[in-house]
Design a protein around this motif. Structure first.
Motif, short mmCIF file in Angstrom:
data_model
loop_
_atom_site.label_atom_id
_atom_site.label_comp_id
_atom_site.label_asym_id
_atom_site.label_seq_id
_atom_site.Cartn_x
_atom_site.Cartn_y
_atom_site.Cartn_z
N TYR A 292 18.70 23.56 -9.77
CA TYR A 292 17.83 22.20 -9.81
C TYR A 292 18.28 21.44 -8.40
N ILE A 293 19.50 21.31 -8.37
CA ILE A 293 20.25 20.55 -7.23
C ILE A 293 20.20 21.10 -5.87
N PHE A 294 20.52 22.39 -5.97
CA PHE A 294 20.59 23.13 -4.51
C PHE A 294 19.60 24.12 -4.08
N PHE A 295 18.93 24.48 -5.43
CA PHE A 295 18.09 25.64 -5.05
C PHE A 295 16.64 25.36 -5.70
N GLN A 296 16.23 23.99 -5.30
CA GLN A 296 14.94 23.72 -6.07
C GLN A 296 13.79 24.24 -5.37
N ASN A 297 13.67 24.36 -4.00
CA ASN A 297 12.49 25.07 -3.44
C ASN A 297 12.45 26.74 -3.74
N LYS A 298 13.54 27.32 -3.85
CA LYS A 298 13.44 28.46 -4.74
C LYS A 298 13.06 28.66 -5.77
#
Length: 277
Positions: free
Chosen positions: A109-115
């Motif tokens: 949720y925090i670091f790979f939100q776009n993926k």
């Protein structure tokens, strides 16, 4: 709305981690003790402080202790009754896996939100796992609540005294020194049901990230556009109808005026003829 939903989702998954830690720590780290006393007729044979220790995973049938027989220095080895490891281990296992998944979800949720939002696969997997964990929390918490109730009965000092041969003789006096403390295990059950409520409430916020919710939002918009276009076409048809009706009215009026001119001509004809005469 998307950012707000993602923020709420992240906050709830953080609470899921915290509650999962409390659940498996209070259950998996528990150890209790009860003490009973056996006062024999011959005081030298008595034992006024028999300690019985037990702990997670509550395989009580493997917990042994020694009690005097009140026949010289003879003692008997006794075991508690019941095996409640299945419900306890099931509860702790669900708590551990829920913690690991919430930790992984927090990182995504925090670091790979776009993926995560790149295609519908991420939210869809998240939605299915959230539903499964909410159901597992309900089942495991209910099973552990029943298991804890059975553990309390099996470790009740009055029930343990019934296992001792010396206590079956009225001449000997048996009693309870103190029973186990249950506050930690009671807390584990509470946190188990809190986790169920938290994961069940999290289903809605995860569902809003899936394509199902987005397509459901697009469908009413498309139907309203069709209604709007139909309404816009309706005045045009109506106007063309009125316009065609207007042509008919003008035609009628034209015919009436020509009739009026014919009457005038007929009326004027005899007048001029009379003047000529």
């Amino acid at each position: 709305n998307v950012n707000t939903n993602q923020a709420v989702l992240t906050l709830m998954i953080l609470f899921s981690q915290l509650f999962a830690i409390f659940a498996f720590a209070t259950c998996g780290g528990y150890s209790g003790q009860l003490r009973v006393s056996v006062d024999c007729v011959n005081k030298t044979d008595s034992n006024l402080s028999i300690g019985i220790d037990f702990a997670y995973p509550f395989r009580l049938h493997q917990v042994s202790f020694y009690a005097p027989l009140c026949e010289g220095k003879r003692q008997e080895r006794l075991f508690l009754t019941g095996d409640y490891s299945s419900s306890a281990e099931f509860f702790v296992t669900i708590a551990v896996f829920a913690f690991l998944y919430s930790l992984l979800a927090t990182v995504v949720y925090i670091f790979f939100q776009n993926k995560y939002r790149e295609n519908n696969r991420g939210p869809l997997i998240d939605f299915i796992v959230t539903v499964v964990f909410s159901f597992m929390w309900l089942v495991s918490s209910s099973a552990w609540a029943k298991g804890l109730s059975d553990v309390k009965v099996a470790t009740d000092p009055d029930e343990v005294l019934l296992l001792m041969s010396a206590c079956k003789l009225q001449a000997n006096k048996c009693g309870s020194v103190h029973g186990p403390m249950w506050s930690g295990l009671n807390t584990s059950v509470v946190f188990g049901f809190l986790n169920f409520v938290l994961w069940a409430g999290n289903i809605w916020f995860v569902f809003k990230e899936t394509g199902w919710h987005k397509s459901a939002q697009r469908y009413p918009a498309g139907s309203s556009d069709k209604q709007t276009s139909a309404l816009n076409q309706k005045p045009y048809n109506r106007g063309s109808f009125e316009q065609s009706g207007g042509f008919g009215a003008q035609g009628d009026l034209g015919q009436q005026s020509s009739y009026g001119q014919a009457d005038g001509y007929a009326a004027g004809g005899p007048t001029s003829f009379a003047n000529q005469m």
